[in-house]
Design a protein around this motif. Sequence first.
Motif, PDB file in Angstrom:
ATOM      1  N   GLN A  67     -14.426  24.150  26.860  1.00  0.00           N
ATOM      2  CA  GLN A  67     -14.483  24.988  25.661  1.00  0.00           C
ATOM      3  C   GLN A  67     -15.285  26.251  25.924  1.00  0.00           C
ATOM      4  O   GLN A  67     -14.904  27.341  25.484  1.00  0.00           O
ATOM      5  CB  GLN A  67     -15.071  24.210  24.495  1.00  0.00           C
ATOM      6  CG  GLN A  67     -14.151  23.143  23.982  1.00  0.00           C
ATOM      7  CD  GLN A  67     -14.785  22.314  22.893  1.00  0.00           C
ATOM      8  OE1 GLN A  67     -15.998  22.307  22.724  1.00  0.00           O
ATOM      9  NE2 GLN A  67     -13.961  21.607  22.143  1.00  0.00           N
ATOM     10  N   TRP A  68     -16.405  26.135  26.627  1.00  0.00           N
ATOM     11  CA  TRP A  68     -17.219  27.293  26.962  1.00  0.00           C
ATOM     12  C   TRP A  68     -16.417  28.286  27.809  1.00  0.00           C
ATOM     13  O   TRP A  68     -16.446  29.488  27.577  1.00  0.00           O
ATOM     14  CB  TRP A  68     -18.471  26.835  27.712  1.00  0.00           C
ATOM     15  CG  TRP A  68     -19.371  27.956  28.127  1.00  0.00           C
ATOM     16  CD1 TRP A  68     -20.330  28.558  27.376  1.00  0.00           C
ATOM     17  CD2 TRP A  68     -19.380  28.613  29.401  1.00  0.00           C
ATOM     18  NE1 TRP A  68     -20.944  29.544  28.109  1.00  0.00           N
ATOM     19  CE2 TRP A  68     -20.374  29.600  29.358  1.00  0.00           C
ATOM     20  CE3 TRP A  68     -18.645  28.447  30.576  1.00  0.00           C
ATOM     21  CZ2 TRP A  68     -20.651  30.432  30.431  1.00  0.00           C
ATOM     22  CZ3 TRP A  68     -18.929  29.279  31.648  1.00  0.00           C
ATOM     23  CH2 TRP A  68     -19.917  30.247  31.558  1.00  0.00           C
ATOM     24  N   ARG A  74     -13.128  28.640  27.943  1.00  0.00           N
ATOM     25  CA  ARG A  74     -12.092  29.281  27.135  1.00  0.00           C
ATOM     26  C   ARG A  74     -12.664  30.366  26.245  1.00  0.00           C
ATOM     27  O   ARG A  74     -12.071  31.433  26.113  1.00  0.00           O
ATOM     28  CB  ARG A  74     -11.374  28.241  26.280  1.00  0.00           C
ATOM     29  CG  ARG A  74     -10.412  27.399  27.082  1.00  0.00           C
ATOM     30  CD  ARG A  74      -9.679  26.403  26.246  1.00  0.00           C
ATOM     31  NE  ARG A  74      -9.059  27.052  25.086  1.00  0.00           N
ATOM     32  CZ  ARG A  74      -8.546  26.398  24.062  1.00  0.00           C
ATOM     33  NH1 ARG A  74      -8.598  25.088  24.040  1.00  0.00           N
ATOM     34  NH2 ARG A  74      -8.005  27.030  23.072  1.00  0.00           N
ATOM     35  N   GLU A  75     -13.800  30.128  25.624  1.00  0.00           N
ATOM     36  CA  GLU A  75     -14.424  31.129  24.758  1.00  0.00           C
ATOM     37  C   GLU A  75     -14.817  32.369  25.550  1.00  0.00           C
ATOM     38  O   GLU A  75     -14.595  33.487  25.099  1.00  0.00           O
ATOM     39  CB  GLU A  75     -15.650  30.549  24.065  1.00  0.00           C
ATOM     40  CG  GLU A  75     -15.320  29.529  23.005  1.00  0.00           C
ATOM     41  CD  GLU A  75     -16.560  28.856  22.458  1.00  0.00           C
ATOM     42  OE1 GLU A  75     -17.684  29.302  22.777  1.00  0.00           O
ATOM     43  OE2 GLU A  75     -16.402  27.882  21.712  1.00  0.00           O
ATOM     44  N   HIS A  76     -15.385  32.193  26.724  1.00  0.00           N
ATOM     45  CA  HIS A  76     -15.830  33.331  27.517  1.00  0.00           C
ATOM     46  C   HIS A  76     -14.671  34.071  28.183  1.00  0.00           C
ATOM     47  O   HIS A  76     -14.726  35.281  28.360  1.00  0.00           O
ATOM     48  CB  HIS A  76     -16.852  32.889  28.561  1.00  0.00           C
ATOM     49  CG  HIS A  76     -18.190  32.655  27.970  1.00  0.00           C
ATOM     50  ND1 HIS A  76     -18.484  31.521  27.247  1.00  0.00           N
ATOM     51  CD2 HIS A  76     -19.301  33.418  27.946  1.00  0.00           C
ATOM     52  CE1 HIS A  76     -19.726  31.600  26.830  1.00  0.00           C
ATOM     53  NE2 HIS A  76     -20.247  32.742  27.232  1.00  0.00           N
ATOM     54  N   SER A  96     -13.173  36.209  25.377  1.00  0.00           N
ATOM     55  CA  SER A  96     -14.054  37.285  24.935  1.00  0.00           C
ATOM     56  C   SER A  96     -14.086  38.419  25.952  1.00  0.00           C
ATOM     57  O   SER A  96     -14.273  39.570  25.596  1.00  0.00           O
ATOM     58  CB  SER A  96     -15.471  36.747  24.691  1.00  0.00           C
ATOM     59  OG  SER A  96     -16.059  36.326  25.898  1.00  0.00           O
TER      60      SER A  96
END
Length: 51
Positions: free
Chosen positions: A39-40, A42-44, A47
């Motif tokens: 999840q980390w 994918r978020e980064h 972004s």
Amino acid sequence: MTLGIGISRIYLGVHYPSDVIGAYFASGFWLALWIWLFQWYREHRYSRKSG
């Protein structure tokens, strides 16, 4: 199925209950860690593309 295998290992006397419970906790921690890392990532990743 995983729960059944753990119970059968205790029933057959192959492992102590603490071994099976410890393995469940260790594998649960490992799974949670990799889910969090995914999840980390994918978020980064998203972004960076939008920035």
